[in-house]
Design a protein around this motif. Structure first.
Motif, PDB file in Angstrom:
ATOM      1  N   LEU A  57      -2.224 -46.748  49.585  1.00  0.00           N
ATOM      2  CA  LEU A  57      -1.608 -46.677  48.260  1.00  0.00           C
ATOM      3  C   LEU A  57      -0.492 -45.642  48.219  1.00  0.00           C
ATOM      4  CD1 LEU A  57      -4.840 -46.875  46.087  1.00  0.00           C
ATOM      5  CD2 LEU A  57      -3.011 -48.582  46.178  1.00  0.00           C
ATOM      6  N   TYR A  58      -0.729 -44.502  48.828  1.00  0.00           N
ATOM      7  CA  TYR A  58       0.262 -43.427  48.873  1.00  0.00           C
ATOM      8  C   TYR A  58       1.524 -43.916  49.589  1.00  0.00           C
ATOM      9  CZ  TYR A  58       1.962 -38.598  49.482  1.00  0.00           C
ATOM     10  OH  TYR A  58       2.691 -37.443  49.446  1.00  0.00           O
ATOM     11  N   ALA A  59       1.345 -44.538  50.743  1.00  0.00           N
ATOM     12  CA  ALA A  59       2.489 -45.050  51.517  1.00  0.00           C
ATOM     13  C   ALA A  59       3.242 -46.113  50.725  1.00  0.00           C
ATOM     14  CB  ALA A  59       2.021 -45.593  52.857  1.00  0.00           C
ATOM     15  N   ASP A  60       2.513 -46.997  50.038  1.00  0.00           N
ATOM     16  CA  ASP A  60       3.153 -48.049  49.237  1.00  0.00           C
ATOM     17  C   ASP A  60       4.030 -47.464  48.133  1.00  0.00           C
ATOM     18  OD1 ASP A  60       1.903 -49.962  50.787  1.00  0.00           O
ATOM     19  OD2 ASP A  60       0.389 -50.465  49.265  1.00  0.00           O
ATOM     20  N   LEU A  61       3.594 -46.354  47.547  1.00  0.00           N
ATOM     21  CA  LEU A  61       4.374 -45.734  46.479  1.00  0.00           C
ATOM     22  C   LEU A  61       5.722 -45.210  46.968  1.00  0.00           C
ATOM     23  CD1 LEU A  61       1.543 -43.822  44.605  1.00  0.00           C
ATOM     24  CD2 LEU A  61       2.890 -45.726  43.715  1.00  0.00           C
ATOM     25  N   PHE A  62       5.790 -44.841  48.250  1.00  0.00           N
ATOM     26  CA  PHE A  62       7.022 -44.282  48.800  1.00  0.00           C
ATOM     27  C   PHE A  62       7.876 -45.313  49.519  1.00  0.00           C
ATOM     28  CE2 PHE A  62       4.609 -40.484  47.990  1.00  0.00           C
ATOM     29  CZ  PHE A  62       5.574 -39.618  47.524  1.00  0.00           C
ATOM     30  N   GLY A  63       7.360 -46.537  49.657  1.00  0.00           N
ATOM     31  CA  GLY A  63       8.136 -47.607  50.285  1.00  0.00           C
ATOM     32  C   GLY A  63       8.621 -47.228  51.667  1.00  0.00           C
ATOM     33  N   ASN A  64       9.889 -47.483  51.942  1.00  0.00           N
ATOM     34  CA  ASN A  64      10.482 -47.234  53.258  1.00  0.00           C
ATOM     35  C   ASN A  64      10.810 -45.768  53.507  1.00  0.00           C
ATOM     36  OD1 ASN A  64      10.371 -49.956  53.817  1.00  0.00           O
ATOM     37  ND2 ASN A  64      12.446 -50.335  53.041  1.00  0.00           N
ATOM     38  N   ARG A  65      10.658 -44.926  52.498  1.00  0.00           N
ATOM     39  CA  ARG A  65      11.020 -43.515  52.646  1.00  0.00           C
ATOM     40  C   ARG A  65       9.987 -42.694  53.401  1.00  0.00           C
ATOM     41  NH1 ARG A  65      11.709 -41.935  46.744  1.00  0.00           N
ATOM     42  NH2 ARG A  65      10.189 -43.584  46.556  1.00  0.00           N
ATOM     43  N   LEU A  66       8.788 -43.261  53.580  1.00  0.00           N
ATOM     44  CA  LEU A  66       7.713 -42.511  54.214  1.00  0.00           C
ATOM     45  C   LEU A  66       6.844 -43.469  55.020  1.00  0.00           C
ATOM     46  CD1 LEU A  66       6.417 -39.615  54.177  1.00  0.00           C
ATOM     47  CD2 LEU A  66       4.926 -40.466  52.392  1.00  0.00           C
ATOM     48  N   ARG A  68       3.597 -44.707  57.431  1.00  0.00           N
ATOM     49  CA  ARG A  68       2.147 -44.598  57.239  1.00  0.00           C
ATOM     50  C   ARG A  68       1.575 -43.345  57.908  1.00  0.00           C
ATOM     51  NH1 ARG A  68      -1.944 -47.522  55.251  1.00  0.00           N
ATOM     52  NH2 ARG A  68      -3.937 -47.371  56.304  1.00  0.00           N
ATOM     53  N   ALA A  69       2.074 -42.976  59.079  1.00  0.00           N
ATOM     54  CA  ALA A  69       1.575 -41.781  59.768  1.00  0.00           C
ATOM     55  C   ALA A  69       1.863 -40.528  58.945  1.00  0.00           C
ATOM     56  CB  ALA A  69       2.187 -41.660  61.156  1.00  0.00           C
ATOM     57  N   GLU A  70       3.067 -40.436  58.407  1.00  0.00           N
ATOM     58  CA  GLU A  70       3.423 -39.279  57.577  1.00  0.00           C
ATOM     59  C   GLU A  70       2.626 -39.284  56.280  1.00  0.00           C
ATOM     60  OE1 GLU A  70       5.265 -35.674  57.034  1.00  0.00           O
ATOM     61  OE2 GLU A  70       5.278 -36.927  58.819  1.00  0.00           O
ATOM     62  N   ALA A  71       2.416 -40.468  55.702  1.00  0.00           N
ATOM     63  CA  ALA A  71       1.591 -40.580  54.499  1.00  0.00           C
ATOM     64  C   ALA A  71       0.177 -40.084  54.789  1.00  0.00           C
ATOM     65  CB  ALA A  71       1.561 -42.025  54.002  1.00  0.00           C
ATOM     66  N   GLY A  72      -0.340 -40.400  55.958  1.00  0.00           N
ATOM     67  CA  GLY A  72      -1.672 -39.941  56.351  1.00  0.00           C
ATOM     68  C   GLY A  72      -1.761 -38.425  56.394  1.00  0.00           C
ATOM     69  N   LYS A  73      -0.699 -37.775  56.889  1.00  0.00           N
ATOM     70  CA  LYS A  73      -0.666 -36.312  56.930  1.00  0.00           C
ATOM     71  C   LYS A  73      -0.673 -35.727  55.518  1.00  0.00           C
ATOM     72  CE  LYS A  73       1.893 -36.089  61.279  1.00  0.00           C
ATOM     73  NZ  LYS A  73       3.185 -35.730  61.887  1.00  0.00           N
ATOM     74  N   HIS A  74       0.125 -36.322  54.623  1.00  0.00           N
ATOM     75  CA  HIS A  74       0.192 -35.844  53.242  1.00  0.00           C
ATOM     76  C   HIS A  74      -1.170 -35.983  52.557  1.00  0.00           C
ATOM     77  CE1 HIS A  74       4.818 -36.169  52.499  1.00  0.00           C
ATOM     78  NE2 HIS A  74       4.556 -35.850  53.751  1.00  0.00           N
ATOM     79  N   VAL A  75      -1.789 -37.158  52.732  1.00  0.00           N
ATOM     80  CA  VAL A  75      -3.087 -37.404  52.094  1.00  0.00           C
ATOM     81  C   VAL A  75      -4.148 -36.457  52.649  1.00  0.00           C
ATOM     82  CG1 VAL A  75      -4.963 -39.083  51.848  1.00  0.00           C
ATOM     83  CG2 VAL A  75      -2.598 -39.775  51.416  1.00  0.00           C
ATOM     84  N   SER A  76      -4.156 -36.276  53.951  1.00  0.00           N
ATOM     85  CA  SER A  76      -5.136 -35.377  54.567  1.00  0.00           C
ATOM     86  C   SER A  76      -4.994 -33.956  54.021  1.00  0.00           C
ATOM     87  CB  SER A  76      -4.970 -35.383  56.086  1.00  0.00           C
ATOM     88  OG  SER A  76      -5.895 -34.526  56.687  1.00  0.00           O
ATOM     89  N   ALA A  77      -3.756 -33.479  53.933  1.00  0.00           N
ATOM     90  CA  ALA A  77      -3.504 -32.140  53.387  1.00  0.00           C
ATOM     91  C   ALA A  77      -3.921 -32.074  51.919  1.00  0.00           C
ATOM     92  CB  ALA A  77      -2.033 -31.772  53.544  1.00  0.00           C
ATOM     93  N   GLY A  78      -3.620 -33.122  51.161  1.00  0.00           N
ATOM     94  CA  GLY A  78      -3.996 -33.158  49.751  1.00  0.00           C
ATOM     95  C   GLY A  78      -5.503 -33.142  49.569  1.00  0.00           C
ATOM     96  N   LEU A  79      -6.219 -33.937  50.369  1.00  0.00           N
ATOM     97  CA  LEU A  79      -7.680 -33.954  50.267  1.00  0.00           C
ATOM     98  C   LEU A  79      -8.279 -32.600  50.627  1.00  0.00           C
ATOM     99  CD1 LEU A  79      -8.494 -37.487  51.752  1.00  0.00           C
ATOM    100  CD2 LEU A  79      -8.724 -36.753  49.362  1.00  0.00           C
ATOM    101  N   GLN A  80      -7.689 -31.928  51.610  1.00  0.00           N
ATOM    102  CA  GLN A  80      -8.176 -30.596  51.978  1.00  0.00           C
ATOM    103  C   GLN A  80      -7.992 -29.610  50.826  1.00  0.00           C
ATOM    104  OE1 GLN A  80      -6.338 -29.386  55.644  1.00  0.00           O
ATOM    105  NE2 GLN A  80      -7.302 -31.020  56.811  1.00  0.00           N
ATOM    106  N   THR A  81      -6.844 -29.664  50.176  1.00  0.00           N
ATOM    107  CA  THR A  81      -6.577 -28.790  49.034  1.00  0.00           C
ATOM    108  C   THR A  81      -7.558 -29.072  47.902  1.00  0.00           C
ATOM    109  OG1 THR A  81      -4.229 -28.599  49.571  1.00  0.00           O
ATOM    110  CG2 THR A  81      -4.849 -28.157  47.284  1.00  0.00           C
ATOM    111  N   LEU A  82      -7.763 -30.355  47.605  1.00  0.00           N
ATOM    112  CA  LEU A  82      -8.668 -30.731  46.520  1.00  0.00           C
ATOM    113  C   LEU A  82     -10.113 -30.345  46.831  1.00  0.00           C
ATOM    114  CD1 LEU A  82      -7.124 -34.220  45.757  1.00  0.00           C
ATOM    115  CD2 LEU A  82      -6.812 -32.103  44.450  1.00  0.00           C
ATOM    116  N   ALA A  83     -10.506 -30.472  48.081  1.00  0.00           N
ATOM    117  CA  ALA A  83     -11.858 -30.072  48.478  1.00  0.00           C
ATOM    118  C   ALA A  83     -12.013 -28.557  48.380  1.00  0.00           C
ATOM    119  CB  ALA A  83     -12.157 -30.557  49.897  1.00  0.00           C
ATOM    120  N   LYS A  84     -10.974 -27.829  48.784  1.00  0.00           N
ATOM    121  CA  LYS A  84     -11.005 -26.362  48.703  1.00  0.00           C
ATOM    122  C   LYS A  84     -11.215 -25.898  47.269  1.00  0.00           C
ATOM    123  CE  LYS A  84      -7.608 -22.778  48.878  1.00  0.00           C
ATOM    124  NZ  LYS A  84      -6.264 -22.435  49.271  1.00  0.00           N
ATOM    125  N   TRP A  85     -10.603 -26.584  46.330  1.00  0.00           N
ATOM    126  CA  TRP A  85     -10.726 -26.238  44.917  1.00  0.00           C
ATOM    127  C   TRP A  85     -11.924 -26.928  44.262  1.00  0.00           C
ATOM    128  CZ3 TRP A  85      -8.349 -22.389  42.512  1.00  0.00           C
ATOM    129  CH2 TRP A  85      -7.224 -21.832  43.137  1.00  0.00           C
TER     130      TRP A  85
END
Length: 95
Positions: A57-66, A68-85
């Protein structure tokens, strides 16, 4: 079965578009949490979804600008932040 992520139902989220962020109130902890745009988007996408579903879903929102591998990095970092909080209902807590 793959783990699914959901945001905690008791938290309150207020978007601050002028600051490109969101403020989150957690009734279990005093104070507020300020999320960057990536963490905010990932939190909104956490609706009983697997990490791979969130990445898609994250990758789809960014279309050709991002890719899937980069989207995976963003999501992983986001989930880590959300889990930390502690803003997620973590997978091991779900039945």
């Amino acid at each position: 079965m793959e783990a699914k992520f959901s945001r905690r139902q008791d938290i309150k989220i207020r978007g601050l578009p002028e600051w490109h962020s969101a403020m989150v109130f957690d009734p279990e902890r005093p104070g507020l949490c300020l999320l960057n745009p990536t963490a905010w988007l990932v939190l909104e996408l956490c609706e009983n979804r697997t990490e791979q579903e969130i990445v898609s879903l994250y990758a789809d929102l960014f279309g050709n600008r991002l890719g899937r591998a980069e989207a995976g990095k963003h999501v992983s970092a986001g989930l880590q932040t959300l889990a930390k909080w502690a803003l997620l209902s973590l997978p091991q807590e779900q039945t």
